[in-house]
Design an enzyme around this catalytic site. Structure first.
Site, short mmCIF file in Angstrom:
data_model
loop_
_atom_site.label_atom_id
_atom_site.label_comp_id
_atom_site.label_asym_id
_atom_site.label_seq_id
_atom_site.Cartn_x
_atom_site.Cartn_y
_atom_site.Cartn_z
N ARG A 56 0.83 -1.20 0.00
CA ARG A 56 0.00 0.00 0.00
C ARG A 56 0.87 1.25 0.00
O ARG A 56 2.01 1.22 0.45
CB ARG A 56 -1.00 -0.01 1.16
CG ARG A 56 -0.46 0.08 2.55
CD ARG A 56 -1.61 0.21 3.55
NE ARG A 56 -2.67 -0.80 3.38
CZ ARG A 56 -3.72 -0.92 4.19
NH1 ARG A 56 -3.85 -0.11 5.21
NH2 ARG A 56 -4.64 -1.84 3.99
N LYS A 80 -4.46 -14.74 7.40
CA LYS A 80 -5.34 -14.81 6.23
C LYS A 80 -4.90 -15.95 5.30
O LYS A 80 -5.74 -16.69 4.78
CB LYS A 80 -5.31 -13.46 5.51
CG LYS A 80 -6.40 -13.31 4.51
CD LYS A 80 -6.63 -11.87 4.12
CE LYS A 80 -7.69 -11.86 3.03
NZ LYS A 80 -8.20 -10.56 2.70
N LYS A 92 3.91 -7.81 4.07
CA LYS A 92 3.22 -6.61 3.58
C LYS A 92 4.27 -5.55 3.26
O LYS A 92 5.26 -5.41 3.96
CB LYS A 92 2.30 -6.08 4.67
CG LYS A 92 1.22 -5.17 4.15
CD LYS A 92 0.05 -5.99 3.59
CE LYS A 92 -1.05 -5.13 3.04
NZ LYS A 92 -2.19 -5.93 2.58
N SER A 158 -10.05 -9.85 -9.04
CA SER A 158 -10.26 -10.89 -8.02
C SER A 158 -11.64 -10.77 -7.36
O SER A 158 -11.94 -11.52 -6.44
CB SER A 158 -9.17 -10.79 -6.95
OG SER A 158 -9.26 -9.53 -6.31
N GLY A 194 -20.17 -2.14 -4.87
CA GLY A 194 -18.98 -1.94 -5.70
C GLY A 194 -18.62 -3.23 -6.41
O GLY A 194 -19.48 -4.04 -6.75
N ILE A 216 -23.46 4.75 -1.51
CA ILE A 216 -23.38 6.20 -1.66
C ILE A 216 -23.40 6.59 -3.14
O ILE A 216 -23.67 7.73 -3.48
CB ILE A 216 -22.12 6.80 -0.98
CG1 ILE A 216 -20.87 6.00 -1.36
CG2 ILE A 216 -22.28 6.82 0.52
CD1 ILE A 216 -19.59 6.61 -0.81
N ALA A 255 -18.53 -2.71 1.95
CA ALA A 255 -18.10 -1.35 1.63
C ALA A 255 -16.86 -0.97 2.44
O ALA A 255 -15.73 -1.05 1.92
CB ALA A 255 -19.24 -0.38 1.90
P1 NAD Z 1 -15.24 -0.97 -4.23
O1 NAD Z 1 -14.53 0.29 -3.94
O2 NAD Z 1 -15.36 -1.43 -5.65
O3 NAD Z 1 -16.74 -0.89 -3.65
C1 NAD Z 1 -17.08 -0.30 -2.44
C2 NAD Z 1 -18.52 0.21 -2.60
O4 NAD Z 1 -18.97 0.67 -1.34
C3 NAD Z 1 -18.61 1.39 -3.58
O5 NAD Z 1 -19.67 1.18 -4.49
C4 NAD Z 1 -18.89 2.60 -2.67
O6 NAD Z 1 -19.66 3.59 -3.30
C5 NAD Z 1 -19.63 1.92 -1.52
N1 NAD Z 1 -19.60 2.62 -0.24
C6 NAD Z 1 -18.57 3.31 0.32
N2 NAD Z 1 -18.94 3.78 1.52
C7 NAD Z 1 -20.22 3.39 1.72
C8 NAD Z 1 -21.14 3.54 2.79
N3 NAD Z 1 -20.85 4.24 3.87
N4 NAD Z 1 -22.37 2.99 2.66
C9 NAD Z 1 -22.71 2.28 1.55
N5 NAD Z 1 -21.86 2.11 0.50
C10 NAD Z 1 -20.64 2.64 0.60
O7 NAD Z 1 -14.54 -2.07 -3.32
P2 NAD Z 1 -14.63 -3.66 -3.47
O8 NAD Z 1 -13.47 -4.16 -4.22
O9 NAD Z 1 -16.01 -4.04 -3.88
O10 NAD Z 1 -14.40 -4.10 -1.95
C11 NAD Z 1 -15.42 -3.96 -0.99
C12 NAD Z 1 -14.84 -4.32 0.38
O11 NAD Z 1 -14.35 -5.67 0.34
C13 NAD Z 1 -13.66 -3.46 0.81
O12 NAD Z 1 -13.71 -3.31 2.21
C14 NAD Z 1 -12.46 -4.28 0.41
O13 NAD Z 1 -11.33 -3.98 1.21
C15 NAD Z 1 -12.97 -5.68 0.69
N6 NAD Z 1 -12.28 -6.71 -0.09
C16 NAD Z 1 -12.32 -6.69 -1.45
C17 NAD Z 1 -11.66 -7.69 -2.18
C18 NAD Z 1 -11.69 -7.73 -3.69
O14 NAD Z 1 -11.37 -8.76 -4.27
N7 NAD Z 1 -12.08 -6.66 -4.37
C19 NAD Z 1 -11.00 -8.72 -1.50
C20 NAD Z 1 -10.99 -8.74 -0.11
C21 NAD Z 1 -11.65 -7.72 0.59
#
Ligand code: NAD
Length: 382
Positions: A56, A80, A92, A158, A194, A216, A255
């Protein structure tokens, strides 16, 4: 740490840093002012295999803050990886910098050299503040990059395995609570539509479940409404703050972190929490609270490990079928965690840690039996 760093610290009579990194196998610090790279890589444990963890980029206020973050996150990656049953350890990387202005190709090339200097002890890719195109520069210097796009022989996005892992997690929770994995007979409150949340919502709708949803971003709300129409599914949109109090069975946080806290628990009536968001519990005491109230919490780092499974798989040569098969095991791990939680009457978040610690201890014992031959050589062809 380099020998000169240690000599400098000895002269300073200060072993505080040595104490802080105790419990970690290795910490590498790099300062390359010519390209603006200031980075730390922490390797927590390589019992199961080379360390794996994202890098990061963030504006830390101090070196100490960056070091603490890398230590904490690399330890989390050990758990994990064990929870996901991938043969990797925890590591990390953190780069101290502004992701909006400092993400330069030469900085990431230099970071690639830093990663390469660890001789296959650490594999990395994107995390908060970095993007895959940054790592295409690092890739010129090292093969120790994971989570690559398909054109670089990687697994690509992913979020699909992550979303599937959430679905398997929901099935395991339903079985635990209601005696059946059936999805359609329950209702779900999906927070965040998302990359992951949208796919989870799609799966739930396709399987006939009613969902409540909040995001949001109005475009995401519109998109899932269109999808629900196409799938003949039922979705009810709720204001952001109301998602915690809807009359649903399962809360699906996809989210942000920290959403299970004093405030949100006040009027929380749902029976289970299963989602992809990292650090769902604001703190451990909230995990205890959830346990005492009989709410079934599926630990986040187990539920959301589908993405990690894909990234780890890529290092053996990306194979989507293998990823999907392995992602299915997330449900089985959760069933084991729910059993430990019941047997010991401890929160599921503690049960997950205990399960991982037991596996780690067992593996260390196994390794010591064969230590005469040394540990197996890690090698990947990518
Ligand atoms: P993303 O950014 O694509 O989606 C997040 C969504 O949440 C967005 O649509 C955003 O508008 C919405 N959001 C933000 N704040 C909000 C709130 N207060 N209320 C309602 N909606 C809100 O992220 P993502 O890749 O879909 O990941 C989602 C979560 O899962 C994150 O916490 C991420 O760390 C975790 N995660 C993702 C992955 C992956 O493969 N993408 C893997 C492990 C963990």
């Amino acid at each position: 740490m380099g020998i000169r760093d240690i000599e400098k610290m000895e002269k300073m009579g200060n072993f505080e840093i040595m104490e802080r990194i105790a419990g970690h196998e290795q910490v590498l610090i790099c300062n390359r002012p010519e390209v603006g790279l200031r980075a730390i890589i922490s390797i927590h444990d390589t019992t199961f295999g080379p360390a794996l963890g994202g890098t990061r980029m963030q504006m830390y206020n101090s070196f100490d803050e960056a070091l603490d973050d890398s230590l904490k996150l690399s330890r989390g990656m050990t758990y994990k990886c064990i929870g996901a049953d991938v043969d990797f350890g925890g590591g990390k990387g953190v780069i101290i910098g502004n992701p909006k202005t400092d993400r330069k190709p030469e900085l990431f090339r230099a970071y690639g050299q830093m990663v390469d200097s660890l001789h296959k002890r650490f594999y990395t890719g994107t995390d908060m503040g970095t993007e895959i195109r940054d790592f295409t520069h690092a890739f010129k210097e090292t093969r120790q990059i994971a989570g690559k796009p398909p054109e670089f022989h990687g697994g690509g996005d992913s979020s699909e395995p992550t979303a599937l892992g959430v679905i398997y997690g929901i099935e395991a929770a339903n079985k635990e609570l209601y005696g059946t994995r059936d999805i359609a007979s329950r209702t779900y409150a999906v927070q965040g539509l998302g990359k992951v949340g949208f796919k989870v919502a799609e799966h739930l709708l396709a399987r006939g479940a009613k969902i409540f949803a909040a995001d949001i971003n109005r475009d995401s709300v519109k998109a899932i409404a269109d999808r629900a129409d196409a799938l003949d599914g039922e979705v009810e949109f709720v204001p952001l703050e109301d998602i915690y109090t809807v009359d649903a069975d399962v809360f699906v946080p996809c989210a942000i972190g920290g959403v299970i806290n004093d405030e949100t628990l006040k009027d929380f009536r749902m029976q289970a929490i299963v989602g992809s968001a990292n650090n769902v519990l604001a703190s451990d005491p909230h995990g205890e609270m959830v346990h005492e109230r009989g709410i079934l919490y599926a630990p986040d780092y187990i539920v959301n490990s589908g993405g990690l499974i894909q990234v780890a798989d890529e290092l053996y040569g990306a194979n989507p079928d293998r990823v999907m098969a392995k992602t299915r095991s997330i449900g089985h791990s959760l069933e084991r965690i729910f059993d430990i939680s019941k047997e010991k009457n401890i929160g599921t978040f503690r049960a997950a840690d205990e399960m991982c610690e037991q596996k780690l201890e067992l593996r260390r014992k196994m390794d010591s039996m064969f230590s005469a031959g040394g540990r197996p050589k890690w090698d990947f062809d990518n």
